[in-house]
Design an enzyme around this catalytic site. Structure first.
Site, mmCIF file in Angstrom:
data_model
loop_
_atom_site.group_PDB
_atom_site.id
_atom_site.type_symbol
_atom_site.label_atom_id
_atom_site.label_comp_id
_atom_site.label_asym_id
_atom_site.label_seq_id
_atom_site.Cartn_x
_atom_site.Cartn_y
_atom_site.Cartn_z
ATOM 1 N N GLU A 337 0.617 -1.241 -0.147
ATOM 2 C CA GLU A 337 0.395 0.308 0.115
ATOM 3 C C GLU A 337 0.669 0.996 0.205
ATOM 4 O O GLU A 337 1.821 1.528 1.079
ATOM 5 C CB GLU A 337 -1.383 0.089 0.955
ATOM 6 C CG GLU A 337 -2.210 -1.247 1.395
ATOM 7 C CD GLU A 337 -2.795 -1.031 2.944
ATOM 8 O OE1 GLU A 337 -4.142 -1.821 1.958
ATOM 9 O OE2 GLU A 337 -2.707 -0.282 3.859
ATOM 10 N N CYS A 338 0.754 2.077 -1.454
ATOM 11 C CA CYS A 338 1.402 3.417 -1.087
ATOM 12 C C CYS A 338 2.583 3.083 -0.664
ATOM 13 O O CYS A 338 3.324 2.628 -2.027
ATOM 14 C CB CYS A 338 -0.076 4.178 -0.184
ATOM 15 S SG CYS A 338 0.835 6.008 -0.218
ATOM 16 N N GLY A 339 3.241 3.394 0.199
ATOM 17 C CA GLY A 339 4.262 3.948 1.064
ATOM 18 C C GLY A 339 5.258 2.403 0.472
ATOM 19 O O GLY A 339 6.527 2.214 -0.298
ATOM 20 N N SER A 428 -1.080 -0.824 -4.725
ATOM 21 C CA SER A 428 -2.222 0.673 -4.943
ATOM 22 C C SER A 428 -1.442 2.058 -3.877
ATOM 23 O O SER A 428 -1.112 1.286 -3.305
ATOM 24 C CB SER A 428 -3.566 0.247 -4.900
ATOM 25 O OG SER A 428 -3.967 1.573 -5.177
#
Length: 450
Positions: A337-339, A428
């Site tokens: 997720e993200c990072g 994502s």
């Protein structure tokens, strides 16, 4: 049907006209002040947020959970508040943005649970106008207003002008202009471990909060319904987010490796609760310490965080990078997720423009941006139904991988973040809130999904 019994606690929702008024500073100051008086304080954060809860946990000494009528859901919000009231003397709910901003808003949350609003106003550049601002906050909704805490007050005379302007609304407290505020960076406040004297700073805020203790003590507590058969306090936070019976054992016998350190720490506590309730065993490891994926892992979870601040260390973490590539090659599910996704791209360009090699599981390059690239509540459509969450990032991924799906923005219904599948990796910018759909969550961590 088990009849409920009731618990009581004094509770307020700390809100303001906008971001930047000092909500977090006031909430932290009030929490620390009450804790130092010997009171048991539980703090909640309204809306999706990872950073403010970490600061507020440090201020209060207790875990901080999220409240949001859409992402978390009214039932789980109500359950969390009731259990907290059973364990604490005071509940502080820090609002998100301005009182009426968002769908749902902090005002909606206040009305749903009958929690009065404590309005924070930045009085640094106003005096009598404070009354007009506060009365507008109260009457626009309307909401039940407990009172006001004025931030950045210059003097006792300034405080008196503010008090007079409020008319029938009590001024509960004031904070003076701060010589040093809670430090910030691009995603918000700096994390406590990155501020060497954070406890001294929180103590100073508590000491500088001039507070009407008599008015606070006179405020009636709120009643919350707690089922008579409620589980013990040690387990209720897990049970509150428990999956439906059909989903309870979907991850039974599986070990999920969870990255957790200063680069990967943006994770909802309820996400970990949900994985455990699904039957998984969690094993934590640190990419920053160059630790490999634990050998017993059946899946890997890389939450968001600040990889851009630790890009050099991650670039040199050869053992961790090799273990991630081996995990991917072996077909074990990896959820990033993200990072977490940023650290699995081929390169990451930091805010200084330096490009660093990353683990290269996802073809593409990530670069930091000066402007916000994504923000807001979103939902991912899955075969098991909608998985809710949010997005908030200042970077951009350029990749040749075609998205397997896109999230849907709430409430507009417009297309949101790209959701990628590349081998056994799902990645994502979308931060999922696992309790919103435990069955969809379980599917992310199974080989069939990968």
């Amino acid at each position: 049907m088990v009849s409920p019994h009731y618990v009581e606690a004094r509770a307020v929702l700390v809100s303001a006209i906008a971001s930047g008024q000092g909500k977090t500073s006031v909430t932290a100051a009030l929490a620390r002040k009450l804790v130092r008086q010997g009171q048991r304080v539980r703090v909640f954060k309204c809306g999706p947020d990872f950073i403010d809860p970490i600061i507020l946990e440090r201020a209060s000494g207790a875990s901080v959970r999220s409240l949001d009528l859409w992402m978390v859901g009214e039932e789980l919000c109500r359950s969390q508040l009731a259990q907290a009231a059973a364990e604490a003397d005071v509940l502080l709910l820090e609002g998100v943005m301005g009182l009426y901003d968002g769908t749902p808003s902090s005002a909606d949350l206040s009305r749903a649970f009958g929690v009065p609003v404590m309005a924070v106003i930045d009085a640094g550049a106003m005096a009598q106008t404070a009354g007009a601002v506060v009365q507008g906050l109260r009457d626009y909704g309307p909401v039940q207003l407990a009172g006001v805490i004025a931030n950045r007050v210059a003097s006792e005379g300034h405080a008196r002008m503010v008090t007079t302007s409020l008319r029938d609304i009590p001024l509960f407290g004031t904070l003076p202009k701060q010589a040093r505020s809670l430090p910030e960076r691009h995603l918000g406040l700096m994390l406590p471990d990155d501020v060497s004297d954070i406890d001294t700073l929180l103590d100073q805020l508590a000491e500088q909060l001039v507070f009407d203790q008599q008015a606070w003590d006179a405020m009636p507590p709120l009643r919350f319904a707690l089922p008579a058969s409620a589980p013990s306090s040690a387990s209720v936070s897990v049970c509150a987010a428990a999956p439906q019976p059909a989903a309870q054992h979907l991850l039974a016998g599986r070990t999920i490796a969870v990255a957790r350190d200063q680069a990967f720490m943006f994770i909802y506590p309820h996400n970990l609760d949900t994985l455990r309730e699904l039957g998984a065993t969690l094993k934590f490891f640190s990419p920053l310490a160059n630790q490999p994926v634990p050998a017993e892992a059946d899946a890997v979870y890389l939450p968001g965080g600040y990889p851009e601040l630790h890009a050099q260390t991650l670039a040199q973490a050869s053992t961790w990078q090799a273990s991630m590539r081996a995990t991917h090659a072996a077909g074990l599910p990896i959820v990033a997720e993200c990072g977490g996704m940023m650290a699995l791209a081929e390169t990451l360009t930091d805010q200084a423009g330096v490009r660093w090699p990353m683990a290269a599981l996802l073809p593409g390059a990530v670069s930091m941006r000066a402007r916000l690239s994504g923000l807001g509540l979103q939902a991912l459509p899955t075969a098991q139904g909608e998985l809710r969450g949010h997005t908030f990032h200042y970077s951009q991924l350029e990749t040749v991988v075609v998205p397997a799906a896109h999230t849907i923005k709430h409430p507009s219904g417009q297309q949101g973040e790209a959701w990628y599948r590349h081998g056994s990796l799902t990645a994502s910018y979308f931060h999922a809130y696992f309790p919103s759909n435990p069955a969809a969550t379980a599917a992310l961590f199974t080989r069939s999904a990968a």
